[in-house]
Design an enzyme around this catalytic site. Sequence first.
Site, PDB file in Angstrom:
ATOM      1  CG  ASN A   8      -1.749   1.203   1.381  1.00 32.79           C
ATOM      2  OD1 ASN A   8      -1.784   2.049   0.487  1.00 32.79           O
ATOM      3  ND2 ASN A   8      -2.446   1.326   2.501  1.00 32.79           N
ATOM      4  CE  LYS A  10      -0.165   3.098   4.749  1.00 33.19           C
ATOM      5  NZ  LYS A  10      -0.016   3.142   6.193  1.00 33.19           N
ATOM      6  CG  HIS A  97      -5.918   1.691   5.208  1.00 33.27           C
ATOM      7  ND1 HIS A  97      -5.415   2.625   6.073  1.00 33.27           N
ATOM      8  CD2 HIS A  97      -4.923   0.799   4.994  1.00 33.27           C
ATOM      9  CE1 HIS A  97      -4.150   2.313   6.354  1.00 33.27           C
ATOM     10  NE2 HIS A  97      -3.835   1.211   5.710  1.00 33.27           N
ATOM     11  CD  GLU A  99      -2.867   5.254   6.791  1.00 34.02           C
ATOM     12  OE1 GLU A  99      -2.882   5.304   5.544  1.00 34.02           O
ATOM     13  OE2 GLU A  99      -1.960   4.694   7.436  1.00 34.02           O
ATOM     14  CD  GLU A 169      -3.459  -2.710   7.196  1.00 32.05           C
ATOM     15  OE1 GLU A 169      -2.363  -2.938   6.693  1.00 32.05           O
ATOM     16  OE2 GLU A 169      -4.122  -1.686   6.954  1.00 32.05           O
ATOM     17  N   GLY A 175       2.496   2.117  10.859  1.00 37.06           N
ATOM     18  CA  GLY A 175       3.421   3.241  10.713  1.00 37.06           C
ATOM     19  C   GLY A 175       4.143   3.607  11.995  1.00 37.06           C
ATOM     20  CB  SER A 214       5.303  -2.128  11.964  1.00 38.58           C
ATOM     21  OG  SER A 214       4.895  -0.807  12.267  1.00 38.58           O
TER      22      SER A 214
HETATM   23  P1  13P Z   1       3.031   0.261   7.724  1.00 38.18           P
HETATM   24  O1  13P Z   1       3.554  -1.008   7.083  1.00 38.18           O
HETATM   25  O2  13P Z   1       3.770   1.484   7.291  1.00 38.18           O
HETATM   26  O3  13P Z   1       2.909   0.112   9.209  1.00 38.18           O
HETATM   27  O4  13P Z   1       1.542   0.474   7.156  1.00 38.18           O
HETATM   28  C1  13P Z   1       0.645  -0.588   7.203  1.00 38.18           C
HETATM   29  C2  13P Z   1      -0.545  -0.239   6.406  1.00 38.18           C
HETATM   30  O5  13P Z   1      -1.279   0.667   6.717  1.00 38.18           O
HETATM   31  C3  13P Z   1      -0.805  -1.016   5.191  1.00 38.18           C
HETATM   32  O6  13P Z   1      -2.065  -0.742   4.683  1.00 38.18           O
END
Ligand code: 13P
Length: 250
Positions: A8, A10, A97, A99, A169, A175, A214
């Site tokens: 992803n 983003k 997601h 976010e 997740e 992150g 992560s």
């Molecule tokens: P990270 O791997 O940066 O923690 O992000 C995970 C994520 O949100 C994948 O959709």
Amino acid sequence: MKKLMAANWKMYKTRAEAEATAREMVRLIAPGLPEDRELLVFPPFTALAAVAGAFAGQKSFAVGGQNFWPHGEGAFTGEIAPGMLLDAGCTWALAGHSERRWVLGENDDLVGEKVAYGLQKGLSMVLCIGEKLEERRAKKVEEVLDRQLERGLVPAAREFANRLAVAYEPVWAIGTGEVAGREEIRQAHAHTRDRLVQMMGEKALEIPLLYGGSVKPDNASEILALDNVDGVLVGGASLTAESFSRIALA
Ligand code: 13P
């Protein structure tokens, strides 16, 4: 079941950067990718066609949209329709997601509407679920997952189990560099599997369950070895082909 190795990106990468990374991924990953793995990248909208072009002819490489609006077309300024994602070369899309839930304000019902609509329009869908830190501290993990699964997969969506994946997740692991522990992942995935079987019967055994939060080259193989982990959804460590190749081939 095939393992789904998903990236992803983003809100990162211009078209040129995305295309270069995608080409490098093909170079580094395609020759060694095991038969039972598929690679999936979610670039930003502007780079979808470039990444789809870079992946052309690679049967185990796919492209997905990070989001869409659940209508065919219309006066929805700033939004994009599933048909436009398909037109840009996508076969997959994400919904739910964290976010989008917690930064951009999407609720369970909108997520459910998107999952069902995307499936009806021919996309394969990844429904993302996961608890916040305060919910874990309050011992509400299963309650949160149950609610997100129940509302994220409305009855109309359950007919399309063969085009569905679920990504666990935990919000506190995204992150942050903090990976969920093996036992935390194992429990959440086992619970998700059980709940899906209750909701949809035997066909839920074929739904890939991805872990995200992560994931890095040095922890990917340990995570992928856990029961009911059928792939990973990777943010930060998917942004370079070198790093993501070590995860995809872990
Ligand atoms: P990270 O791997 O940066 O923690 O992000 C995970 C994520 O949100 C994948 O959709």
